[in-house]
Design a protein around this motif. Structure first.
Motif, PDB file in Angstrom:
ATOM      1  N   TYR A 159     -32.185  11.512-137.147  1.00 47.32           N
ATOM      2  CA  TYR A 159     -33.072  10.583-137.874  1.00 47.32           C
ATOM      3  C   TYR A 159     -33.740  11.218-139.090  1.00 47.32           C
ATOM      4  O   TYR A 159     -34.107  10.516-140.032  1.00 47.32           O
ATOM      5  CB  TYR A 159     -34.146  10.015-136.931  1.00 47.32           C
ATOM      6  CG  TYR A 159     -33.560   8.950-136.023  1.00 47.32           C
ATOM      7  CD1 TYR A 159     -33.439   7.634-136.468  1.00 47.32           C
ATOM      8  CD2 TYR A 159     -33.080   9.272-134.763  1.00 47.32           C
ATOM      9  CE1 TYR A 159     -32.872   6.663-135.658  1.00 47.32           C
ATOM     10  CE2 TYR A 159     -32.502   8.307-133.948  1.00 47.32           C
ATOM     11  CZ  TYR A 159     -32.400   7.011-134.404  1.00 47.32           C
ATOM     12  OH  TYR A 159     -31.819   6.050-133.614  1.00 47.32           O
ATOM     13  N   LYS A 257     -49.749   0.608-130.703  1.00 45.84           N
ATOM     14  CA  LYS A 257     -49.296   0.340-132.067  1.00 45.84           C
ATOM     15  C   LYS A 257     -50.386   0.710-133.084  1.00 45.84           C
ATOM     16  O   LYS A 257     -50.108   1.280-134.133  1.00 45.84           O
ATOM     17  CB  LYS A 257     -48.958  -1.163-132.169  1.00 45.84           C
ATOM     18  CG  LYS A 257     -47.864  -1.465-133.137  1.00 45.84           C
ATOM     19  CD  LYS A 257     -47.480  -2.910-133.029  1.00 45.84           C
ATOM     20  CE  LYS A 257     -46.772  -3.348-134.301  1.00 45.84           C
ATOM     21  NZ  LYS A 257     -46.446  -4.755-134.300  1.00 45.84           N
ATOM     22  N   ASP A 266     -42.547   6.267-141.463  1.00 46.17           N
ATOM     23  CA  ASP A 266     -41.198   6.272-140.869  1.00 46.17           C
ATOM     24  C   ASP A 266     -41.126   7.183-139.637  1.00 46.17           C
ATOM     25  O   ASP A 266     -40.071   7.743-139.331  1.00 46.17           O
ATOM     26  CB  ASP A 266     -40.158   6.687-141.904  1.00 46.17           C
ATOM     27  CG  ASP A 266     -40.413   8.094-142.428  1.00 46.17           C
ATOM     28  OD1 ASP A 266     -41.503   8.652-142.138  1.00 46.17           O
ATOM     29  OD2 ASP A 266     -39.530   8.653-143.110  1.00 46.17           O
ATOM     30  N   ILE A 268     -40.671   8.677-135.987  1.00 50.91           N
ATOM     31  CA  ILE A 268     -39.886   8.287-134.810  1.00 50.91           C
ATOM     32  C   ILE A 268     -40.699   8.653-133.565  1.00 50.91           C
ATOM     33  O   ILE A 268     -41.373   9.683-133.530  1.00 50.91           O
ATOM     34  CB  ILE A 268     -38.470   8.920-134.764  1.00 50.91           C
ATOM     35  CG1 ILE A 268     -38.510  10.453-134.855  1.00 50.91           C
ATOM     36  CG2 ILE A 268     -37.569   8.309-135.822  1.00 50.91           C
ATOM     37  CD1 ILE A 268     -37.173  11.121-134.528  1.00 50.91           C
ATOM     38  N   GLU A 284     -45.238  -2.144-126.427  1.00 48.56           N
ATOM     39  CA  GLU A 284     -45.054  -2.502-127.849  1.00 48.56           C
ATOM     40  C   GLU A 284     -44.517  -1.319-128.656  1.00 48.56           C
ATOM     41  O   GLU A 284     -43.768  -1.508-129.610  1.00 48.56           O
ATOM     42  CB  GLU A 284     -46.419  -2.909-128.427  1.00 48.56           C
ATOM     43  CG  GLU A 284     -46.461  -4.317-128.927  1.00 48.56           C
ATOM     44  CD  GLU A 284     -47.739  -4.605-129.694  1.00 48.56           C
ATOM     45  OE1 GLU A 284     -47.697  -5.537-130.481  1.00 48.56           O
ATOM     46  OE2 GLU A 284     -48.747  -3.899-129.487  1.00 48.56           O
ATOM     47  N   ASP A 287     -40.783  -0.107-126.991  1.00 48.66           N
ATOM     48  CA  ASP A 287     -39.682  -1.003-127.360  1.00 48.66           C
ATOM     49  C   ASP A 287     -39.711  -1.350-128.852  1.00 48.66           C
ATOM     50  O   ASP A 287     -38.958  -2.221-129.300  1.00 48.66           O
ATOM     51  CB  ASP A 287     -39.771  -2.312-126.555  1.00 48.66           C
ATOM     52  CG  ASP A 287     -39.819  -2.054-125.057  1.00 48.66           C
ATOM     53  OD1 ASP A 287     -39.182  -1.077-124.617  1.00 48.66           O
ATOM     54  OD2 ASP A 287     -40.499  -2.802-124.333  1.00 48.66           O
ATOM     55  N   GLY A 288     -40.599  -0.691-129.598  1.00 51.51           N
ATOM     56  CA  GLY A 288     -40.811  -1.057-131.009  1.00 51.51           C
ATOM     57  C   GLY A 288     -39.805  -0.430-131.950  1.00 51.51           C
ATOM     58  O   GLY A 288     -38.930   0.351-131.548  1.00 51.51           O
ATOM     59  N   LYS A 289     -39.975  -0.717-133.244  1.00 46.65           N
ATOM     60  CA  LYS A 289     -38.973  -0.314-134.247  1.00 46.65           C
ATOM     61  C   LYS A 289     -38.945   1.202-134.484  1.00 46.65           C
ATOM     62  O   LYS A 289     -37.939   1.726-134.955  1.00 46.65           O
ATOM     63  CB  LYS A 289     -39.183  -1.072-135.561  1.00 46.65           C
ATOM     64  CG  LYS A 289     -40.458  -0.731-136.314  1.00 46.65           C
ATOM     65  CD  LYS A 289     -40.532  -1.516-137.624  1.00 46.65           C
ATOM     66  CE  LYS A 289     -41.839  -1.378-138.349  1.00 46.65           C
ATOM     67  NZ  LYS A 289     -42.393  -0.085-138.588  1.00 46.65           N
ATOM     68  N   ASN A 290     -40.011   1.905-134.165  1.00 43.66           N
ATOM     69  CA  ASN A 290     -40.025   3.354-134.372  1.00 43.66           C
ATOM     70  C   ASN A 290     -39.484   4.136-133.171  1.00 43.66           C
ATOM     71  O   ASN A 290     -39.273   5.344-133.258  1.00 43.66           O
ATOM     72  CB  ASN A 290     -41.449   3.831-134.670  1.00 43.66           C
ATOM     73  CG  ASN A 290     -42.019   3.188-135.902  1.00 43.66           C
ATOM     74  OD1 ASN A 290     -42.664   2.139-135.798  1.00 43.66           O
ATOM     75  ND2 ASN A 290     -41.749   3.734-137.071  1.00 43.66           N
ATOM     76  N   SER A 291     -39.262   3.436-132.067  1.00 45.41           N
ATOM     77  CA  SER A 291     -38.841   4.126-130.840  1.00 45.41           C
ATOM     78  C   SER A 291     -37.358   4.485-130.871  1.00 45.41           C
ATOM     79  O   SER A 291     -36.509   3.662-131.204  1.00 45.41           O
ATOM     80  CB  SER A 291     -39.116   3.224-129.630  1.00 45.41           C
ATOM     81  OG  SER A 291     -38.522   3.790-128.479  1.00 45.41           O
ATOM     82  N   ASP A 295     -31.942   6.046-127.556  1.00 36.45           N
ATOM     83  CA  ASP A 295     -30.966   6.832-128.306  1.00 36.45           C
ATOM     84  C   ASP A 295     -30.951   8.282-127.787  1.00 36.45           C
ATOM     85  O   ASP A 295     -29.897   8.937-127.754  1.00 36.45           O
ATOM     86  CB  ASP A 295     -31.334   6.786-129.792  1.00 36.45           C
ATOM     87  CG  ASP A 295     -30.119   6.976-130.673  1.00 36.45           C
ATOM     88  OD1 ASP A 295     -28.998   6.820-130.175  1.00 36.45           O
ATOM     89  OD2 ASP A 295     -30.304   7.282-131.853  1.00 36.45           O
TER      90      ASP A 295
END
Ligand code: CP
Length: 316
Positions: A159, A257, A266, A268, A284, A287-291, A295
């Motif tokens: 990342y 959050k 940005d 991670i 939140e 399961d959020g966009k930064n998690s 992966d």
């Protein structure tokens, strides 16, 4: 128990076991990441790197991620894989670990993947096994979890494309976490200069001052502008008594959050798992966009394939 951290190398300095990050050079770590990346590029296609080899997994502690990804990795490398059911093994009739290992050696096992609650157990086994047999540490007590640290380095590189110049925060129960110790050694070896460790003082190891890290008691200050935030679970199974209430812990160290806003835009968010939602991390965020937590799990397959491949190659 005195842990011999050099035992994983042969007289030529090649890795023949994988027991701790200490002793690995930056180049050796990068080599493993590169081998794993090659496996990803071929979608972890099945190969014959461990054909005619037998891998036995001995998990004296529970596991979902590590145990399953070692099994998948072994099968993708064409090894025969034996999952020893410790709860129904002859250890319950008084057989010692070493007698168990010798028994499995008599069945021609080539590699043991070991998780144990006592620090140093995989090193102890590595000393006792025959000279052609390899041992991999799948987590020993509060000491080390080196394959987890390797998959975490893989995820960070994926990342962020670099290590130098990154700010990395490790949050939680550092005292009881084998993952944290292997992470700090890996990041330091890879020249990450800004490593923040965050948590209540009672969950920090005594030797914190000797580690090349910055300590923060406050979560938002500690993760401020960080590129990577690694959350850890309260390792209750390794505490002799409750050191902190889960409510207090969540209030001060639970990653929400709102608190995450102080990190880099940005950032991670990582976690070795298993995660305890509502204690160290909110759903939140998990399961959020930064998690990148799931992966990390996926990367565990190719990293373990890489480590097993390298050890067997070094023995050839
Ligand atoms: N991260 C980790 O070691 O998870 P498991 O206990 O599920 O293997």
């Amino acid at each position: 128990m005195e842990i011999d951290k050099r035992i994983q190398f042969n007289s030529d300095g090649k890795l023949i076991h994988f027991l701790n990050i200490e002793g690995l050079s930056k180049d050796q770590i990068i080599e493993i990441l590169d081998i794993a990346e090659n496996f990803i590029e071929t979608s972890n296609k099945k190969n014959k790197n461990l054909e005619n080899k037998t891998v036995a997994s001995l998990f004296f502690e529970p596991s979902t991620r590590t145990k399953t990804t070692f099994e998948l990795a072994s099968k993708k490398l064409s090894a025969d894989f034996i999952n020893i059911d410790i709860a129904n093994s002859s250890t319950l009739k008084g057989e010692s670990i070493i007698d168990m290992i010798k028994t499995l050696e008599a069945m021609s096992c080539d590699m043991f993947v070991v998780r144990h609650s006592i620090s140093g157990t995989p090193h102890f086994i590595a000393k006792e096994v025959g000279e052609k047999i390899s041992v991999i540490n799948a987590g020993d007590g509060i000491h080390a979890h080196p394959t987890q640290a390797m998959l975490d380095m893989f995820t960070i590189r994926k990342y962020k494309n670099k290590f130098e110049g990154l700010s990395v925060a490790i949050v939680g129960d550092i005292l009881h976490s084998r993952v944290a110790k292997s992470l700090i050694t890996s990041l330091t070896t890879l020249n990450v200069k800004n490593i923040n460790v965050i948590g209540p003082k009672i969950l920090m190891p005594e030797n914190l001052d000797t580690l090349k890290v910055n300590y923060h008691e406050n979560l938002e200050t500690g993760i401020s502008k960080c590129d990577v935030v690694i959350m850890l679970r309260l390792q209750k199974e390794r505490m002799h008594e409750a050191l902190i209430s889960t409510d207090d812990y969540y209030q001060n160290y639970g990653l929400t959050k709102k608190k995450l806003q102080s990190a880099a835009k940005d950032v991670i968010v990582m976690h070795p798992g298993p995660i305890n939602r509502g204690i160290e991390i909110d759903s939140e965020v998990a399961d959020g966009k930064n998690s990148v937590i799931l992966d990390q799990v996926t990367s565990g397959i190719s990293i373990r394939m890489a480590i097993m491949t390298l050890i067997i190659k070094n023995r050839a």
